[in-house]
Design a protein around this motif. Structure first.
Motif, short mmCIF file in Angstrom:
data_model
loop_
_atom_site.label_atom_id
_atom_site.label_comp_id
_atom_site.label_asym_id
_atom_site.label_seq_id
_atom_site.Cartn_x
_atom_site.Cartn_y
_atom_site.Cartn_z
N ARG A 84 1.07 -1.28 -0.09
CA ARG A 84 0.04 0.04 0.04
C ARG A 84 0.63 1.30 -0.11
O ARG A 84 0.57 2.17 0.87
CB ARG A 84 -1.08 -0.09 1.23
N HIS A 110 -0.82 4.81 0.12
CA HIS A 110 -1.53 5.10 1.29
C HIS A 110 -0.59 4.94 2.64
O HIS A 110 -0.89 4.94 3.93
CB HIS A 110 -2.64 4.26 1.49
N TYR A 111 0.75 4.75 2.46
CA TYR A 111 1.61 3.95 3.63
C TYR A 111 1.70 5.27 4.77
O TYR A 111 1.47 4.93 6.00
CB TYR A 111 2.85 4.13 3.00
N THR A 112 1.75 6.55 4.38
CA THR A 112 1.82 7.68 5.43
C THR A 112 0.72 7.67 6.14
O THR A 112 0.85 8.25 7.52
CB THR A 112 2.40 8.94 4.86
N THR A 113 -0.39 7.24 5.48
CA THR A 113 -1.77 7.70 6.10
C THR A 113 -1.92 6.46 7.03
O THR A 113 -2.42 6.64 8.32
CB THR A 113 -2.87 7.51 5.03
N ILE A 114 -1.58 5.09 6.68
CA ILE A 114 -1.84 4.03 7.33
C ILE A 114 -1.00 3.98 8.53
O ILE A 114 -1.42 3.90 9.71
CB ILE A 114 -1.45 2.76 6.51
N HIS A 161 0.45 6.12 10.77
CA HIS A 161 0.52 7.24 11.59
C HIS A 161 1.37 7.35 12.67
O HIS A 161 1.31 6.16 13.38
CB HIS A 161 -1.04 7.71 11.65
#
Length: 312
Positions: free
Chosen positions: A128, A131-135, A137
């Motif tokens: 992913r 979306h890594y930085t979002t996941i 957190h």
């Protein structure tokens, strides 16, 4: 031959490697070197991860926790082993034995959970990436790290409590260099099948379940990597994840050998050498495995040493 585990006045004699006296000096020298390398390597990772902004990522946040774990884990057994090998003192009090058992089971259990967390981090990075930085957190990273420490603590409380409830008999000799669980179980006075079954369930939960989750995550990672068209991208992904998978195989392999076999079939002689592997060798190798080919860590090291300009 009476029960003695309720008496804190009586302790144990740690046999260590005294049954191989010709090895004691060699082991003392090598273990001293390995312990020094473990302290240096893991402390270096912690310091670099705090000083260099490029290393302020989830991967290095968890690696800092792993390094701190390894420092504590080796220190809970190795200094006593060195004293044992020098022949100065081979005894340990009952209270000291219980404390050591609790500490190393807690740290070992925490590492089991932390390696799952690190596998999840690699899964998010490879499978992913958008979306890594979002996941991952910072709040989630902190929560996962806390969960790992709490999981190890709870596992240790359960297993240590079950061990203390066992009546122990016979000579106060432990054929090991620290208070290892399978060796203590061999001193049980009576049939402890029920207690051992509870311990086995706890060990499956803390060892087998995390190992299965890690293998599952790496199966997904392998499929994702194979879909990457760029050879450079594949090489980078395999390099990052391969180092973590190597640590997983070394750690869980030795843990399964020690804790998942029946007490009756546990070999104390072999167990001592396997214990050397997971208490000294693996913590020493972890910094090398994770950072040997890592350009970010090398860059951070040169920067700290004041040679960053030479790389530019």
């Amino acid at each position: 031959m009476g029960s003695f585990n309720t008496s804190f006045g009586e302790g144990f004699i740690l046999v260590g490697f005294s049954d191989w006296p010709q090895l004691e000096l060699i082991l003392f020298i090598y273990i001293s070197i390995f312990y020094s390398l473990t302290l240096f390597g893991n402390t270096t990772i912690i310091i670099l991860s705090q000083l260099d902004p490029r290393l302020h990522t989830p991967m290095y946040f968890f690696l800092c926790h792993l390094s701190f774990l390894d420092l504590c884990y080796t220190t809970s057994t190795v200094p006593q082993l060195l004293i044992n090998l020098s022949g100065l003192d081979r005894t340990i009090s009952y209270g000291g034995c219980v404390a050591q058992l609790f500490i190393y089971l807690s740290l070992g259990g925490t590492e089991c959970v932390l390696l799952v967390v690190m596998a999840f981090d690699r899964y998010a990075a490879v499978c992913r990436p958008l979306h890594y930085t979002t996941i991952m957190h910072p709040l989630l990273c902190q929560s996962l790290a806390i969960a790992a420490w709490v999981g190890g603590l709870v596992n240790s409380l359960i297993q240590t409590s079950l061990m203390m409830a066992m009546p122990l008999c016979g000579l106060h000799y432990l054929n090991h260099f620290f208070c290892e669980m399978p060796v203590l179980q061999k001193l049980a006075c009576e049939d402890t099948g029920g207690t051992e079954a509870k311990m086995f369930v706890a060990r499956v939960i803390i060892i087998v379940v995390p190992a299965a989750l890690i293998l599952g995550s790496y199966a997904h990672i392998a499929l994702a990597v194979l879909r990457i068209k760029s050879m450079a991208g594949r090489r980078k992904a395999f390099g990052t994840c391969g180092s973590h998978l190597l640590v997983v195989c070394l750690f869980y392999g030795s843990a399964m050998y020690t804790y998942l076999q029946p007490t009756g079939s546990y070999s104390e002689g072999e167990g001592k050498f396997v214990a050397l592997f997971y208490t000294i060798i693996i913590p020493m190798l972890n910094p090398l495995i994770y950072t040997l080919r890592n350009k970010d860590v090398k860059g951070a090291l040169w920067k700290v040493l004041g040679r960053g300009r030479d790389l530019g």
